[in-house]
Write a protein that holds these residues in place. Structure first.
Motif, PDB file in Angstrom:
ATOM      1  N   TYR A 142     113.771  54.198  -7.452  1.00 28.67           N
ATOM      2  CA  TYR A 142     113.841  54.191  -5.987  1.00 28.67           C
ATOM      3  C   TYR A 142     115.117  53.516  -5.523  1.00 28.67           C
ATOM      4  CZ  TYR A 142     109.086  55.658  -6.314  1.00 28.67           C
ATOM      5  OH  TYR A 142     107.976  56.391  -6.621  1.00 28.67           O
ATOM      6  N   GLY A 143     115.631  53.987  -4.391  1.00 26.94           N
ATOM      7  CA  GLY A 143     116.742  53.351  -3.716  1.00 26.94           C
ATOM      8  C   GLY A 143     116.297  52.948  -2.321  1.00 26.94           C
ATOM      9  N   PHE A 144     116.598  51.730  -1.933  1.00 24.33           N
ATOM     10  CA  PHE A 144     116.264  51.241  -0.592  1.00 24.33           C
ATOM     11  C   PHE A 144     117.569  50.994   0.151  1.00 24.33           C
ATOM     12  CE2 PHE A 144     112.686  50.094  -3.261  1.00 24.33           C
ATOM     13  CZ  PHE A 144     111.625  50.595  -2.527  1.00 24.33           C
ATOM     14  N   PHE A 145     117.802  51.786   1.208  1.00 21.99           N
ATOM     15  CA  PHE A 145     119.008  51.693   2.024  1.00 21.99           C
ATOM     16  C   PHE A 145     118.735  50.725   3.163  1.00 21.99           C
ATOM     17  CE2 PHE A 145     121.857  53.739   5.314  1.00 21.99           C
ATOM     18  CZ  PHE A 145     123.029  53.262   4.760  1.00 21.99           C
ATOM     19  N   ILE A 146     119.420  49.605   3.159  1.00 22.26           N
ATOM     20  CA  ILE A 146     119.191  48.526   4.119  1.00 22.26           C
ATOM     21  C   ILE A 146     120.285  48.557   5.177  1.00 22.26           C
ATOM     22  CG2 ILE A 146     119.139  46.019   4.380  1.00 22.26           C
ATOM     23  CD1 ILE A 146     118.061  45.926   1.499  1.00 22.26           C
ATOM     24  N   GLN A 147     119.881  48.551   6.453  1.00 27.48           N
ATOM     25  CA  GLN A 147     120.839  48.560   7.545  1.00 27.48           C
ATOM     26  C   GLN A 147     120.507  47.447   8.542  1.00 27.48           C
ATOM     27  OE1 GLN A 147     122.099  52.723   8.849  1.00 27.48           O
ATOM     28  NE2 GLN A 147     120.007  53.043   8.129  1.00 27.48           N
ATOM     29  N   ASN A 148     121.448  46.548   8.728  1.00 31.00           N
ATOM     30  CA  ASN A 148     121.366  45.492   9.749  1.00 31.00           C
ATOM     31  C   ASN A 148     120.059  44.705   9.696  1.00 31.00           C
ATOM     32  OD1 ASN A 148     123.927  46.179  10.709  1.00 31.00           O
ATOM     33  ND2 ASN A 148     123.052  47.803  11.961  1.00 31.00           N
ATOM     34  N   LEU A 149     119.666  44.312   8.500  1.00 39.63           N
ATOM     35  CA  LEU A 149     118.465  43.502   8.333  1.00 39.63           C
ATOM     36  C   LEU A 149     118.778  42.076   8.760  1.00 39.63           C
ATOM     37  CD1 LEU A 149     115.790  44.535   7.179  1.00 39.63           C
ATOM     38  CD2 LEU A 149     116.393  43.433   5.029  1.00 39.63           C
ATOM     39  N   ALA A 150     117.931  41.501   9.594  1.00 37.91           N
ATOM     40  CA  ALA A 150     118.158  40.144  10.098  1.00 37.91           C
ATOM     41  C   ALA A 150     116.864  39.344  10.035  1.00 37.91           C
ATOM     42  CB  ALA A 150     118.671  40.191  11.533  1.00 37.91           C
ATOM     43  N   PRO A 151     116.941  38.088   9.585  1.00 30.44           N
ATOM     44  CA  PRO A 151     115.751  37.237   9.538  1.00 30.44           C
ATOM     45  C   PRO A 151     115.532  36.514  10.865  1.00 30.44           C
ATOM     46  CG  PRO A 151     117.583  36.066   8.577  1.00 30.44           C
ATOM     47  CD  PRO A 151     118.099  37.427   8.980  1.00 30.44           C
ATOM     48  N   SER A 152     114.311  36.061  11.072  1.00 32.88           N
ATOM     49  CA  SER A 152     114.022  35.241  12.251  1.00 32.88           C
ATOM     50  C   SER A 152     114.431  33.791  12.021  1.00 32.88           C
ATOM     51  CB  SER A 152     112.534  35.314  12.601  1.00 32.88           C
ATOM     52  OG  SER A 152     111.751  34.813  11.526  1.00 32.88           O
ATOM     53  N   VAL A 153     114.642  33.403  10.768  1.00 29.91           N
ATOM     54  CA  VAL A 153     115.011  32.032  10.394  1.00 29.91           C
ATOM     55  C   VAL A 153     116.459  32.024   9.918  1.00 29.91           C
ATOM     56  CG1 VAL A 153     114.491  30.149   8.795  1.00 29.91           C
ATOM     57  CG2 VAL A 153     112.629  31.513   9.755  1.00 29.91           C
ATOM     58  N   ASP A 154     117.270  31.116  10.408  1.00 28.95           N
ATOM     59  CA  ASP A 154     118.684  31.057  10.062  1.00 28.95           C
ATOM     60  C   ASP A 154     118.886  30.755   8.573  1.00 28.95           C
ATOM     61  OD1 ASP A 154     121.421  31.181  10.804  1.00 28.95           O
ATOM     62  OD2 ASP A 154     121.529  28.999  10.729  1.00 28.95           O
ATOM     63  N   GLY A 155     119.819  31.489   7.952  1.00 29.53           N
ATOM     64  CA  GLY A 155     120.203  31.211   6.569  1.00 29.53           C
ATOM     65  C   GLY A 155     119.214  31.675   5.518  1.00 29.53           C
ATOM     66  N   ALA A 156     118.343  32.611   5.839  1.00 23.22           N
ATOM     67  CA  ALA A 156     117.326  33.063   4.887  1.00 23.22           C
ATOM     68  C   ALA A 156     117.939  33.968   3.821  1.00 23.22           C
ATOM     69  CB  ALA A 156     116.209  33.803   5.609  1.00 23.22           C
ATOM     70  N   LYS A 157     117.433  33.859   2.597  1.00 21.73           N
ATOM     71  CA  LYS A 157     117.871  34.698   1.485  1.00 21.73           C
ATOM     72  C   LYS A 157     116.898  35.859   1.322  1.00 21.73           C
ATOM     73  CE  LYS A 157     119.991  30.874  -0.993  1.00 21.73           C
ATOM     74  NZ  LYS A 157     120.013  30.107  -2.245  1.00 21.73           N
ATOM     75  N   LEU A 158     117.444  37.018   0.951  1.00 25.87           N
ATOM     76  CA  LEU A 158     116.625  38.202   0.728  1.00 25.87           C
ATOM     77  C   LEU A 158     116.066  38.176  -0.691  1.00 25.87           C
ATOM     78  CD1 LEU A 158     115.647  40.824   2.083  1.00 25.87           C
ATOM     79  CD2 LEU A 158     117.646  41.956   1.081  1.00 25.87           C
ATOM     80  N   TRP A 159     114.767  38.462  -0.822  1.00 23.76           N
ATOM     81  CA  TRP A 159     114.055  38.439  -2.101  1.00 23.76           C
ATOM     82  C   TRP A 159     113.423  39.794  -2.371  1.00 23.76           C
ATOM     83  CZ3 TRP A 159     110.344  33.630  -1.637  1.00 23.76           C
ATOM     84  CH2 TRP A 159     111.090  32.448  -1.612  1.00 23.76           C
ATOM     85  N   CYS A 160     112.967  39.963  -3.620  1.00 18.38           N
ATOM     86  CA  CYS A 160     112.194  41.131  -4.023  1.00 18.38           C
ATOM     87  C   CYS A 160     111.036  40.674  -4.905  1.00 18.38           C
ATOM     88  CB  CYS A 160     113.087  42.099  -4.795  1.00 18.38           C
ATOM     89  SG  CYS A 160     112.230  43.567  -5.401  1.00 18.38           S
TER      90      CYS A 160
END
Length: 156
Positions: free
Chosen positions: A12-30
């Motif tokens: 699978y490929g997940f195309f991410i566009q302009n993803l933004a967290p509600s909390v400042d400085g958050a890291k993206l996980w899987c």
């Protein structure tokens, strides 16, 4: 994402566009699941991962998630929550239905609030031979806005 179908797709490929967290400085996980998303594995040694940026790298060989963003020279880098602080790019999941480890790769551009744009190359493994049938992309804390489009890579 719970529509993982081994009879149709090898990955699978997940195309991410302009993803933004509600909390400042958050890291993206899987994280991954073997029960159609009923629960996502988050044990202290379920995953191994590595991420590189600025010519340096960070890794963890026994963690509770795959981390796509890291820290350099003591400065943690994540996605900000102000205007135009977003994350975009691709996440690839290889062989989730195979009996070996499921591998995840990412190439992400992250706009921080300094202003700075960073490029992260990351990879990780689910450290058990399991039939992965769901994938979770999440920020370390808070909620997210933006767009993630899933693509199946067809069996040949």
């Amino acid at each position: 994402f719970t529509a993982v179908d081994a009879s149709k797709y090898d990955g699978y490929g997940f195309f991410i566009q302009n993803l933004a967290p509600s909390v400042d400085g958050a890291k993206l996980w899987c994280r991954t699941s073997t029960n159609a998303g009923g629960a996502y594995d988050a044990g202290a040694s379920d995953y191994s991962w590595s991420t590189s940026y600025f010519g340096t790298y960070e890794s963890d060989q026994a963690d509770n998630q795959i981390v796509f963003m890291g820290t350099t020279a003591g400065t943690p880098y994540g996605v900000g929550n102000a205007a135009n602080e977003t994350c975009s790019g691709w996440v690839w999941v290889h062989g989730p239905h195979l009996t070996g480890y499921t591998t995840v790769q990412a190439r992400l551009s992250v706009h921080t609030g300094e202003p700075k744009v960073l490029v992260f190359d990351a990879c990780g493994d689910r450290l058990s031979a399991a039939d992965v049938d769901a994938v979770q992309l999440l920020f370390a804390s808070g909620t997210m806005t933006g767009s993630i489009t899933a693509y199946g890579i067809a069996n040949s």
